[in-house]
Design an enzyme around this catalytic site. Structure first.
Site, mmCIF file in Angstrom:
data_model
loop_
_atom_site.group_PDB
_atom_site.id
_atom_site.type_symbol
_atom_site.label_atom_id
_atom_site.label_comp_id
_atom_site.label_asym_id
_atom_site.label_seq_id
_atom_site.Cartn_x
_atom_site.Cartn_y
_atom_site.Cartn_z
ATOM 1 N N TYR A 109 11.047 8.919 -4.282
ATOM 2 C CA TYR A 109 9.981 9.714 -3.698
ATOM 3 C C TYR A 109 10.366 11.076 -3.263
ATOM 4 O O TYR A 109 9.891 12.083 -2.600
ATOM 5 C CB TYR A 109 9.278 9.061 -2.566
ATOM 6 C CG TYR A 109 8.879 7.713 -2.718
ATOM 7 C CD1 TYR A 109 8.484 7.340 -4.065
ATOM 8 C CD2 TYR A 109 8.904 6.698 -1.862
ATOM 9 C CE1 TYR A 109 7.814 6.253 -4.180
ATOM 10 C CE2 TYR A 109 8.488 5.407 -1.988
ATOM 11 C CZ TYR A 109 8.052 5.184 -3.403
ATOM 12 O OH TYR A 109 7.523 4.028 -3.620
ATOM 13 N N HIS B 153 4.678 3.646 1.679
ATOM 14 C CA HIS B 153 6.150 3.855 1.102
ATOM 15 C C HIS B 153 6.802 5.176 1.772
ATOM 16 O O HIS B 153 7.938 5.263 1.366
ATOM 17 C CB HIS B 153 6.311 3.929 -0.373
ATOM 18 C CG HIS B 153 5.709 2.397 -0.865
ATOM 19 N ND1 HIS B 153 5.590 2.362 -2.430
ATOM 20 C CD2 HIS B 153 5.352 1.257 -0.492
ATOM 21 C CE1 HIS B 153 5.229 0.965 -2.448
ATOM 22 N NE2 HIS B 153 5.043 0.522 -1.350
ATOM 23 N N CYS C 28 -0.053 -3.130 2.813
ATOM 24 C CA CYS C 28 1.189 -3.231 2.133
ATOM 25 C C CYS C 28 2.234 -3.976 3.315
ATOM 26 O O CYS C 28 1.753 -4.202 4.399
ATOM 27 C CB CYS C 28 1.892 -1.870 2.057
ATOM 28 S SG CYS C 28 3.403 -1.689 1.325
ATOM 29 N N HIS C 29 3.561 -4.331 2.660
ATOM 30 C CA HIS C 29 4.429 -5.320 3.744
ATOM 31 C C HIS C 29 5.527 -4.446 4.002
ATOM 32 O O HIS C 29 6.511 -5.006 4.621
ATOM 33 C CB HIS C 29 4.545 -6.598 3.012
ATOM 34 C CG HIS C 29 4.992 -6.327 1.829
ATOM 35 N ND1 HIS C 29 4.482 -7.313 1.076
ATOM 36 C CD2 HIS C 29 5.931 -5.699 1.091
ATOM 37 C CE1 HIS C 29 4.880 -7.098 -0.399
ATOM 38 N NE2 HIS C 29 5.676 -6.234 -0.578
ATOM 39 N N ASN D 158 -0.917 -1.264 -6.367
ATOM 40 C CA ASN D 158 -0.229 -0.144 -6.399
ATOM 41 C C ASN D 158 -0.825 0.821 -7.381
ATOM 42 O O ASN D 158 -1.379 0.387 -8.480
ATOM 43 C CB ASN D 158 1.362 -0.115 -6.399
ATOM 44 C CG ASN D 158 1.996 -0.427 -4.859
ATOM 45 O OD1 ASN D 158 1.676 0.065 -4.059
ATOM 46 N ND2 ASN D 158 2.979 -1.505 -5.197
#
Length: 488
Positions: A258, A201, A170-171, A149
């Protein structure tokens, strides 16, 4: 098959071990070479000892080398995996601490927001150094798999400026799908078919089917609100589901930072988060978790080494994408996953240059994205706000333009909801000065920033945040693990 995989940042011991064992779950890969590299000789030797023990226990011909000479590790590599944390926990602590002085309360701070943007400034010069070495000494058609990241910024820089074939991994999508399958009562996540698309994300489950039956918003909201655990841990996420009509991949804590609505006032933060685990919104939660994990590993290393003597269980192969991508590319066994790549028309209502996360298929011809996806308008609007911040952040990191960096931070949704322009300008000066050792592109700007800080009239406060917890000692962690073991 015989080829070489280089892992940069291999001193991330737990994650490197997971990637290693996943890859060795592919029978054809037993004769490959892993070249580990890291800036920490100490961590390198620890992870090499663990991986050597795994190889020995499973009687494999796999070769493992370790060196602090990154270029040597990259020589002849067909695949390069990055899981670096530039600046380590020292710089990360400033990503959380300094914004708190200006009222910005982050749970993770590694993607956007003030912390994530500065994290990107530290990473991108190093990513470009990686790419230069990859172009010069790795295999001609090398593929760069970035796990580090801030995912979108690092991948953006590697593709646009590093000129290396890069995919970000990413997971979050997998974890979100597991939650949805659980609340809907599925026996396995394999019963769930889904299309998840957006940016890293901030990816959205825009199509859900359980055993072929479409799942709508109302059914999903009811399922989450009825769940005894997620109804408490994912309050913010459920609220976004109600308003946007689709579920976000990201955890309650990540998603909260975010957006400009949920972490703007201390009383609002405590309303929407849950303190049962760091990932649900705790102030600086991931920093605390990472610090505890590092301390735990250092203390309990003999136990980790002993555990490496067990045979690899292929049934426990994780859902991290890397091993599945390599298997598909090398064996032509098709793999479907969600990948971070340049948009180029894949998502119709996001910018072409953005790094998007969306479904794709992998075979021997490469990663092939499913094109023509259109996000719901609210999802697209939220993603675009972050993309604009990411673009400015990448360009600032490349150019060393501190004014552009300040504008990127100013346009961040949470920062803009909390701070004034004067506060943002001073905060960025303070962060650049504090992290100067990892920001070579801003060396020319540091003296002026330091001078401005000495005469600034902008007031700050020492604030731990709305929901901060102290780092637990090894003794406390042991006691907690023992209690959990006894209870379960």
């Amino acid at each position: 098959m015989s080829f070489k995989i280089a892992i940069i940042g291999a001193g991330s011991v737990g994650f490197t071990k997971k990637l290693f064992t996943d890859i060795l779950c592919v029978p054809e890969f037993k004769d490959i070479e892993f070249a580990l590299t890291d800036v920490s000789e100490h961590n390198l030797q620890m992870i090499k000892a663990i991986l050597d023990r795994i190889v020995e226990a499973n009687r494999l011909p796999t070769r493992v080398t370790a060196t602090t000479d990154r270029r040597k590790a990259l020589e002849g590599a067909r695949y390069v995996i990055s899981c670096v944390r530039v600046g380590g926990l020292e710089a990360y602590a400033d990503d959380i601490r300094i914004p708190l002085k200006y009222g910005i309360d982050q749970c993770v701070g590694d993607t956007i927001c003030a912390g994530g943007i500065l994290y990107g400034q530290r990473n991108i010069p190093v990513i470009l150094d990686f790419c230069k070495d990859i172009r010069e000494v790795a295999e001609t058609n090398v593929k760069f798999l970035n796990y580090a990241n801030p995912m979108a910024m690092n991948t953006w820089a590697a593709i646009e400026y590093g000129k290396v074939d890069t995919v970000g991994l990413c997971h979050g999508v997998q974890h979100g799908a597991e939650q949805i399958a659980e609340v809907l009562g599925a026996k396995s996540v394999k019963e769930l078919d889904y299309v998840c698309s957006g940016i890293n994300h901030q990816t959205w489950f825009i199509d859900l089917r359980l055993n072929g039956r479409p799942i709508g918003k109302d059914e999903l909201v009811a399922a989450f609100e009825a769940h005894p655990v997620y109804s408490r841990q994912e309050k913010l996420r459920i609220d976004v589901l109600k308003r946007f009509g689709v579920y976000s991949t990201e955890s309650n804590g990540h998603l909260s930072e975010y957006l400009p609505w949920y972490r703007k006032r201390p009383d609002e933060i405590t309303r929407w988060i849950d303190m049962s685990d760091w990932i649900h919104g705790e102030t600086g939660g991931y920093l605390r978790y990472s610090t505890e994990t590092r301390n735990w590993f250092e203390t309990e290393y003999p136990q980790f080494l002993e555990a490496a003597s067990k045979p690899i269980d292929r049934e426990k192969r994780s859902n991290e994408h890397a091993s599945h991508i390599l298997e598909a590319l090398e064996t032509n066994r098709v793999y479907r996953g969600h990948f971070n790549v340049r948009n180029n028309g894949v998502i119709t209502n996001l910018p072409q240059d953005a790094i998007i996360e969306s479904p794709g298929f992998v075979d021997r011809f490469g990663i092939n994205m499913a094109a023509g996806i259109t996000l719901p308008e609210a999802c697209a609007a939220t993603c675009i706000a972050s993309i604009n911040v990411q673009r400015m952040s990448v360009h600032a990191a490349i150019s060393g333009d501190i004014d552009l960096l300040k504008l990127a931070v100013l346009h961040d949704p949470l920062v803009g909801a909390v701070s004034t322009p004067e506060e943002v300008w001073q905060m960025v000066d303070e962060m650049v000065v504090a992290q100067a050792a990892w920001l070579p592109q801003y060396a020319h700007a540091v003296p002026a920033a330091r001078e401005r800080l000495s005469t600034s009239q902008v007031k700050t406060r020492e604030w731990a945040g709305a929901a901060r917890r102290s780092v637990r000692s090894i003794e406390e962690l042991r006691a907690e693990k023992a209690a959990l073991k006894q209870a379960g």
